[in-house]
Design a protein around this motif. Structure first.
Motif, PDB file in Angstrom:
ATOM      1  N   PHE A 242     -17.468  10.093  20.916  1.00 39.99           N
ATOM      2  CA  PHE A 242     -16.478  10.307  21.964  1.00 39.99           C
ATOM      3  C   PHE A 242     -15.191   9.522  21.706  1.00 39.99           C
ATOM      4  O   PHE A 242     -14.096  10.017  21.990  1.00 39.99           O
ATOM      5  CB  PHE A 242     -17.032   9.927  23.336  1.00 39.99           C
ATOM      6  CG  PHE A 242     -16.012  10.130  24.436  1.00 39.99           C
ATOM      7  CD1 PHE A 242     -15.735  11.406  24.894  1.00 39.99           C
ATOM      8  CD2 PHE A 242     -15.315   9.064  24.972  1.00 39.99           C
ATOM      9  CE1 PHE A 242     -14.775  11.611  25.874  1.00 39.99           C
ATOM     10  CE2 PHE A 242     -14.367   9.257  25.955  1.00 39.99           C
ATOM     11  CZ  PHE A 242     -14.093  10.541  26.417  1.00 39.99           C
ATOM     12  N   GLY A 243     -15.320   8.295  21.178  1.00 41.86           N
ATOM     13  CA  GLY A 243     -14.114   7.527  20.859  1.00 41.86           C
ATOM     14  C   GLY A 243     -13.223   8.300  19.903  1.00 41.86           C
ATOM     15  O   GLY A 243     -11.991   8.302  20.035  1.00 41.86           O
ATOM     16  N   SER A 244     -13.842   8.974  18.935  1.00 38.60           N
ATOM     17  CA  SER A 244     -13.077   9.798  17.996  1.00 38.60           C
ATOM     18  C   SER A 244     -12.423  10.969  18.722  1.00 38.60           C
ATOM     19  O   SER A 244     -11.231  11.254  18.528  1.00 38.60           O
ATOM     20  CB  SER A 244     -13.996  10.329  16.896  1.00 38.60           C
ATOM     21  OG  SER A 244     -14.498   9.276  16.110  1.00 38.60           O
ATOM     22  N   PHE A 245     -13.204  11.649  19.567  1.00 41.14           N
ATOM     23  CA  PHE A 245     -12.675  12.826  20.258  1.00 41.14           C
ATOM     24  C   PHE A 245     -11.454  12.469  21.100  1.00 41.14           C
ATOM     25  O   PHE A 245     -10.389  13.095  20.979  1.00 41.14           O
ATOM     26  CB  PHE A 245     -13.752  13.456  21.139  1.00 41.14           C
ATOM     27  CG  PHE A 245     -13.235  14.594  21.991  1.00 41.14           C
ATOM     28  CD1 PHE A 245     -13.145  15.872  21.470  1.00 41.14           C
ATOM     29  CD2 PHE A 245     -12.822  14.367  23.293  1.00 41.14           C
ATOM     30  CE1 PHE A 245     -12.646  16.916  22.246  1.00 41.14           C
ATOM     31  CE2 PHE A 245     -12.321  15.401  24.077  1.00 41.14           C
ATOM     32  CZ  PHE A 245     -12.236  16.678  23.544  1.00 41.14           C
ATOM     33  N   ILE A 246     -11.577  11.459  21.945  1.00 43.36           N
ATOM     34  CA  ILE A 246     -10.475  11.162  22.860  1.00 43.36           C
ATOM     35  C   ILE A 246      -9.319  10.495  22.126  1.00 43.36           C
ATOM     36  O   ILE A 246      -8.146  10.746  22.413  1.00 43.36           O
ATOM     37  CB  ILE A 246     -10.959  10.310  24.064  1.00 43.36           C
ATOM     38  CG1 ILE A 246      -9.951  10.383  25.210  1.00 43.36           C
ATOM     39  CG2 ILE A 246     -11.233   8.856  23.667  1.00 43.36           C
ATOM     40  CD1 ILE A 246      -9.804  11.767  25.809  1.00 43.36           C
ATOM     41  N   GLY A 247      -9.628   9.652  21.135  1.00 45.07           N
ATOM     42  CA  GLY A 247      -8.564   9.007  20.375  1.00 45.07           C
ATOM     43  C   GLY A 247      -7.745  10.009  19.585  1.00 45.07           C
ATOM     44  O   GLY A 247      -6.503   9.971  19.596  1.00 45.07           O
ATOM     45  N   TYR A 248      -8.414  10.929  18.900  1.00 47.51           N
ATOM     46  CA  TYR A 248      -7.699  11.953  18.145  1.00 47.51           C
ATOM     47  C   TYR A 248      -6.946  12.903  19.070  1.00 47.51           C
ATOM     48  O   TYR A 248      -5.865  13.389  18.726  1.00 47.51           O
ATOM     49  CB  TYR A 248      -8.678  12.743  17.270  1.00 47.51           C
ATOM     50  CG  TYR A 248      -9.327  11.945  16.165  1.00 47.51           C
ATOM     51  CD1 TYR A 248      -8.678  10.864  15.568  1.00 47.51           C
ATOM     52  CD2 TYR A 248     -10.615  12.266  15.709  1.00 47.51           C
ATOM     53  CE1 TYR A 248      -9.281  10.134  14.554  1.00 47.51           C
ATOM     54  CE2 TYR A 248     -11.222  11.540  14.689  1.00 47.51           C
ATOM     55  CZ  TYR A 248     -10.556  10.471  14.127  1.00 47.51           C
ATOM     56  OH  TYR A 248     -11.150   9.758  13.117  1.00 47.51           O
ATOM     57  N   SER A 249      -7.527  13.185  20.237  1.00 48.71           N
ATOM     58  CA  SER A 249      -6.855  14.073  21.191  1.00 48.71           C
ATOM     59  C   SER A 249      -5.515  13.495  21.628  1.00 48.71           C
ATOM     60  O   SER A 249      -4.526  14.218  21.752  1.00 48.71           O
ATOM     61  CB  SER A 249      -7.744  14.294  22.418  1.00 48.71           C
ATOM     62  OG  SER A 249      -8.936  14.962  22.080  1.00 48.71           O
ATOM     63  N   PHE A 250      -5.493  12.184  21.867  1.00 46.63           N
ATOM     64  CA  PHE A 250      -4.259  11.524  22.263  1.00 46.63           C
ATOM     65  C   PHE A 250      -3.261  11.456  21.108  1.00 46.63           C
ATOM     66  O   PHE A 250      -2.051  11.533  21.316  1.00 46.63           O
ATOM     67  CB  PHE A 250      -4.560  10.097  22.742  1.00 46.63           C
ATOM     68  CG  PHE A 250      -4.957   9.997  24.184  1.00 46.63           C
ATOM     69  CD1 PHE A 250      -4.176   9.326  25.101  1.00 46.63           C
ATOM     70  CD2 PHE A 250      -6.129  10.579  24.640  1.00 46.63           C
ATOM     71  CE1 PHE A 250      -4.541   9.224  26.431  1.00 46.63           C
ATOM     72  CE2 PHE A 250      -6.513  10.480  25.961  1.00 46.63           C
ATOM     73  CZ  PHE A 250      -5.716   9.811  26.872  1.00 46.63           C
ATOM     74  N   ALA A 251      -3.759  11.299  19.887  1.00 47.20           N
ATOM     75  CA  ALA A 251      -2.889  10.949  18.768  1.00 47.20           C
ATOM     76  C   ALA A 251      -2.462  12.128  17.896  1.00 47.20           C
ATOM     77  O   ALA A 251      -1.476  12.012  17.158  1.00 47.20           O
ATOM     78  CB  ALA A 251      -3.594   9.911  17.886  1.00 47.20           C
ATOM     79  N   PHE A 252      -3.184  13.249  17.936  1.00 51.35           N
ATOM     80  CA  PHE A 252      -2.985  14.326  16.970  1.00 51.35           C
ATOM     81  C   PHE A 252      -1.529  14.802  16.926  1.00 51.35           C
ATOM     82  O   PHE A 252      -0.915  14.910  15.853  1.00 51.35           O
ATOM     83  CB  PHE A 252      -3.928  15.483  17.296  1.00 51.35           C
ATOM     84  CG  PHE A 252      -4.061  16.515  16.205  1.00 51.35           C
ATOM     85  CD1 PHE A 252      -3.690  16.253  14.904  1.00 51.35           C
ATOM     86  CD2 PHE A 252      -4.591  17.775  16.500  1.00 51.35           C
ATOM     87  CE1 PHE A 252      -3.837  17.212  13.903  1.00 51.35           C
ATOM     88  CE2 PHE A 252      -4.745  18.734  15.515  1.00 51.35           C
ATOM     89  CZ  PHE A 252      -4.354  18.455  14.215  1.00 51.35           C
ATOM     90  N   GLY A 253      -0.974  15.094  18.087  1.00 53.42           N
ATOM     91  CA  GLY A 253       0.404  15.585  18.130  1.00 53.42           C
ATOM     92  C   GLY A 253       1.393  14.580  17.574  1.00 53.42           C
ATOM     93  O   GLY A 253       2.323  14.938  16.829  1.00 53.42           O
ATOM     94  N   LEU A 254       1.207  13.306  17.898  1.00 56.97           N
ATOM     95  CA  LEU A 254       2.099  12.268  17.394  1.00 56.97           C
ATOM     96  C   LEU A 254       1.981  12.104  15.885  1.00 56.97           C
ATOM     97  O   LEU A 254       2.971  11.865  15.192  1.00 56.97           O
ATOM     98  CB  LEU A 254       1.792  10.933  18.080  1.00 56.97           C
ATOM     99  CG  LEU A 254       2.509  10.655  19.401  1.00 56.97           C
ATOM    100  CD1 LEU A 254       2.025   9.334  19.988  1.00 56.97           C
ATOM    101  CD2 LEU A 254       4.014  10.620  19.206  1.00 56.97           C
ATOM    102  N   VAL A 255       0.762  12.218  15.350  1.00 59.33           N
ATOM    103  CA  VAL A 255       0.575  12.124  13.902  1.00 59.33           C
ATOM    104  C   VAL A 255       1.300  13.275  13.200  1.00 59.33           C
ATOM    105  O   VAL A 255       1.976  13.071  12.178  1.00 59.33           O
ATOM    106  CB  VAL A 255      -0.929  12.132  13.547  1.00 59.33           C
ATOM    107  CG1 VAL A 255      -1.114  12.252  12.031  1.00 59.33           C
ATOM    108  CG2 VAL A 255      -1.602  10.865  14.054  1.00 59.33           C
TER     109      VAL A 255
END
Length: 452
Positions: A242-255
């Motif tokens: 879950f840490g991966s899911f929510i962290g990537y969800s927040f960060a994907f667009g910015l990356v």
């Protein structure tokens, strides 16, 4: 609270097959539907700033590191409030707390509606981002509530549906943002869509959900869960999934914007895809865990996540947007699958402990519900902190190297550690026979739970 007697269920025994078929299944499904609605809106609000930052062009005067920090703070608060939200269900009732939790989502949405414009101070944006963390707490109270409604044999599917329906609030928010950006609308248009939906979710909880009178806070169970090594081992595994899911969800667009130079519209056209697929597959992870055992599914899922991360690192070094996006989406899918399988393990582990201690039937089921309910909030909170770690890792990686490659290497090491922990604790030896003698307190951490 007892003025509305129809909202309180005096007797609830989902493990009784006759009761379940006669009335339990119908009531449980109804509560599940509106729990999903509330959690869905909660996740959407929690991830609000992952799309707000896409609207924040140069006129806002905030660099990429500052944007990563904004979304990190939303993740932090969402993780911390999961602990009190877990215990609020037993204190106030599942229906009653869902009404309160849904209504509290008006705070961050209305606040952002008021301040979202160039010239607003960074500190003000930070306060608004912190407020969105209350949306992350909805997950803990919703999962704890639904865990009480379903029998053990159906928990994997029910918890997977509940969590998956909530998780899908992330890509839905991003899709709505994509439509708003594509129509040249501003952030207030997006917020104007979600504020009425917050009200709808609170009203539906009041009209259609129930409280279970027998669900009470158990401080003894909380202390026991805190001392149990399985709580912390499962917290680590949930950080990985879950840490991966929510962290990537927040960060994907910015990356995509920062590393590959995508415009806000171009980033928004891709950002939603990973969270959408990861959310949809979460119930499948729960169903597979019901059938084959959560530990087995979780183990091989971490193998897949490590492999996908390796491809992401390669794509990042080669600056291949197509390969990077494809591997990142696969990583999202596997994180969603692992969310379902790890969460199914929690009630299974504590039920297995009860059986190994000599308990049977409803007594064993009651012990499993008691300890799993007490541990879920803590496990969910620690897991969400993984999302904070991911965004801070990206912030540091972009600050020091101008690329996210270093962060992905760190994530690869984390998945290797999760794989090792799953194998060593739950799959290293065949499961002990059900008739085995009760374990001693000192030997319990070495037991395996291959079927959970």
């Amino acid at each position: 609270m007892k003025g509305r007697r129809s909202s309180w269920i005096a007797r609830w025994d989902p493990e009784d097959g006759e009761f379940w078929e006669r009335e339990g299944a119908r009531v449980a499904r109804r509560n599940l539907v509106f729990s999903i609605l509330s959690e869905h809106i909660g996740f959407s609000v929690w991830t609000l700033w992952s799309v707000m930052v896409l609207f924040m062009g140069p006129e806002y005067g905030i660099d990429p590191a500052g944007k990563f920090f904004l979304v990190s703070m939303a993740t932090l608060v969402g993780a911390v409030v999961r602990v009190p939200y877990t215990f609020a269900v037993a204190r106030f009732g599942g229906r009653n707390w869902t009404i309160v939790a849904a209504s509290m989502l008006l705070l961050p949405t209305v606040a952002a509606f008021v301040v979202m414009e160039p010239g607003t101070s960074y500190a003000t944006f930070m306060v608004c981002a912190l407020l969105t963390g209350v949306g992350g707490g909805n997950f803990a109270s919703s999962m704890t509530n639904i865990n009480s409604f379903f029998p053990l044999r159906k928990k994997g599917w029910a918890l997977g549906l509940n969590a998956g329906g909530g998780n899908i609030g992330v890509p839905v928010m991003q899709l709505v943002a994509l439509a708003v950006i594509g129509a040249s609308g501003g952030p207030r248009v997006l917020l104007g869509i979600y504020i009425p939906l917050v009200v709808v979710s609170a009203v539906c909880a009041a009209l259609f959900m129930d409280n279970i009178a027998a669900v009470k806070n158990d401080t003894g169970a909380a202390r026991e869960a805190l001392r149990d090594p399985h709580t912390w081992i499962m917290s680590l595994l949930y950080v990985g999934t879950f840490g991966s899911f929510i962290g990537y969800s927040f960060a994907f667009g910015l990356v995509l914007q920062t590393q590959f130079g995508r415009t806000p519209l171009e980033a928004a056209q891709i950002t939603f895809l990973g969270p959408l697929l990861g959310s949809l597959i979460r119930p499948v992870g729960g169903r597979l865990a019901d059938r084959y055992g959560g530990a087995r599914i979780t183990l091989w899922n971490f193998v897949g996540m490590a492999a996908a991360t390796g491809v992401v690192v390669l794509a990042s070094v080669r600056e291949s947007l197509a390969l990077f996006t494809g591997a990142f989406v696969v990583l999202f899918v596997l994180s969603g699958l692992g969310n379902g399988s790890t969460y199914k393990m929690i009630p299974g582990i504590f039920h297995a402990k009860a059986v190994r201690a000599g308990l049977t039937g409803e007594e064993a089921a009651r012990y499993g519900r008691r300890l799993s309910g007490a541990s879920m909030g803590l496990i969910g909170a620690v897991g969400a902190l993984g999302g904070l770690g991911i965004n801070l890792a990206f912030r540091q990686s972009f600050q020091t190297a101008g690329t996210g490659t270093g962060a992905f290497v760190a994530f690869l090491v984390c998945y290797a550690a999760c794989f090792a922990a799953t194998w060593a604790v739950y799959l290293r030896r065949p499961a002990a026979p059900a008739a085995a003698s009760a374990p001693t307190a000192g030997s319990e951490p070495q037991r395996v739970y291959a079927e959970v």
